[in-house]
Design a protein around this motif. Sequence first.
Motif, PDB file in Angstrom:
ATOM      1  N   GLN A  46       0.817  -1.209   0.000  1.00  0.00           N
ATOM      2  CA  GLN A  46       0.000   0.000   0.000  1.00  0.00           C
ATOM      3  C   GLN A  46       0.854   1.265   0.000  1.00  0.00           C
ATOM      4  O   GLN A  46       0.515   2.253  -0.661  1.00  0.00           O
ATOM      5  CB  GLN A  46      -0.937  -0.017   1.204  1.00  0.00           C
ATOM      6  N   LEU A  47       1.958   1.231   0.741  1.00  0.00           N
ATOM      7  CA  LEU A  47       2.858   2.382   0.763  1.00  0.00           C
ATOM      8  C   LEU A  47       3.431   2.641  -0.621  1.00  0.00           C
ATOM      9  O   LEU A  47       3.491   3.795  -1.080  1.00  0.00           O
ATOM     10  CB  LEU A  47       3.982   2.152   1.769  1.00  0.00           C
ATOM     11  N   HIS A  48       3.841   1.581  -1.306  1.00  0.00           N
ATOM     12  CA  HIS A  48       4.397   1.737  -2.656  1.00  0.00           C
ATOM     13  C   HIS A  48       3.350   2.313  -3.601  1.00  0.00           C
ATOM     14  O   HIS A  48       3.638   3.232  -4.394  1.00  0.00           O
ATOM     15  CB  HIS A  48       4.893   0.377  -3.162  1.00  0.00           C
ATOM     16  N   GLU A  53       1.051   7.010  -6.583  1.00  0.00           N
ATOM     17  CA  GLU A  53      -0.082   7.891  -6.878  1.00  0.00           C
ATOM     18  C   GLU A  53       0.230   9.349  -6.555  1.00  0.00           C
ATOM     19  O   GLU A  53      -0.136  10.249  -7.308  1.00  0.00           O
ATOM     20  CB  GLU A  53      -1.306   7.437  -6.073  1.00  0.00           C
ATOM     21  N   ARG A  54       0.910   9.583  -5.437  1.00  0.00           N
ATOM     22  CA  ARG A  54       1.174  10.953  -5.000  1.00  0.00           C
ATOM     23  C   ARG A  54       2.338  11.596  -5.756  1.00  0.00           C
ATOM     24  O   ARG A  54       2.351  12.810  -5.970  1.00  0.00           O
ATOM     25  CB  ARG A  54       1.478  10.966  -3.499  1.00  0.00           C
ATOM     26  N   GLU A  57       5.811  11.185 -11.122  1.00  0.00           N
ATOM     27  CA  GLU A  57       7.030  11.465 -11.881  1.00  0.00           C
ATOM     28  C   GLU A  57       8.280  11.012 -11.124  1.00  0.00           C
ATOM     29  O   GLU A  57       9.186  10.398 -11.689  1.00  0.00           O
ATOM     30  CB  GLU A  57       7.126  12.957 -12.182  1.00  0.00           C
ATOM     31  N   GLN A  58       8.325  11.310  -9.835  1.00  0.00           N
ATOM     32  CA  GLN A  58       9.500  10.958  -9.030  1.00  0.00           C
ATOM     33  C   GLN A  58       9.623   9.438  -8.849  1.00  0.00           C
ATOM     34  O   GLN A  58      10.729   8.919  -8.720  1.00  0.00           O
ATOM     35  CB  GLN A  58       9.432  11.638  -7.668  1.00  0.00           C
ATOM     36  N   MET A  59       8.490   8.730  -8.829  1.00  0.00           N
ATOM     37  CA  MET A  59       8.501   7.285  -8.595  1.00  0.00           C
ATOM     38  C   MET A  59       8.622   6.476  -9.880  1.00  0.00           C
ATOM     39  O   MET A  59       8.777   5.259  -9.826  1.00  0.00           O
ATOM     40  CB  MET A  59       7.234   6.875  -7.856  1.00  0.00           C
TER      41      MET A  59
END
Length: 349
Positions: A46-48, A53-54, A57-59
Amino acid sequence: MKRPWWRRRWLWIIVGLPLLIWLLSVTVWTWWAEEHPAEERELRIQLHQLLQERFPEQMRLPDHRIGFVPQGGEGSAQRHPDVILIHGLDEPGDIWNDLIPELREAGVEPWEFRYPNDQAIDRSVDLLAERWSELPGDTPVVLVGHSMGGLVIRDFVTRLRHPEAASPAVEGPPVQGGILIGTPNHGSELARLRVWLGLREFVAQAQEEDFSLFAPLRSGTGAAKIDLRPGSQFLTDLNDRRWPEAIPIQLIGGMLGQPDAEIIEAVDAVSSELGEDQLPRTFETWWREVGEGLGDGVVPVSSLSLPEAPPPTLVPASHRGMLVRASPDDEIPPAIPHVLEILDEWEHP
């Protein structure tokens, strides 16, 4: 001038209290996680997902670190692969550097499959399934996996591409065979120490242009380490499914340290001095038991075997040393000739 005692006490409180709280929090989390692996796994997943989602671009992983990457040289993207190479947990990206040139020289077309390797293993398998139809043609391909990559292969084949007594859930090339190198089919206790593997990957990425503070989280938030523990739900479900009889599979594993000539001579000398003829044999048995327990330093020999596969071929090497030279002047890593031999046998039975 000496500080008043009450100032020193406040200094200890200001510095020591946060440290104490941090240590207590780590202790409580470690205890809870050990007792509730399924819940910890779900939290990490869930954290991933939340981070993706938040901070999309960075992820986002760079294009060259996800999906199929042809490695056969110029024009290889237009040819079908003979072999798909699948790396393992927290891999910095060089595990295939010594094998790929040998495959090319042998006339084998290699492709890599790259994925967020620290997420839950079944999510990595689902990603492989999503991309499988991208492969050109319907010519069978061999899957070669190192470490956790072998578990990705087994789950993909037995659950999705060639499930037993069920229709394939994935279209695309059939699997011709599987080669598993250093794969913890029954888990590895060292998966609990994945933070050090992640640090190795983090350092490698720090030298790339795509580095950011989000880099350690792009590949996942540690759910894979839970799947890799002996007795995990993932491994239990995976080992309940058999590898298809019609598809060949071969296992390769490593064993650290063989007794050198000086040790053998010393044991023989002691045996002769004491008149104990069985001492060399006893020493050899003990050394082998220790070596099998250590395996390649990450995966014990007992974790390699599968009932539907031939006994693993053991080579004298560490977990990565089976495939990667420590320096350019070293001999070819010992697992590579076995991989080439297996591929040749399957191509010319």
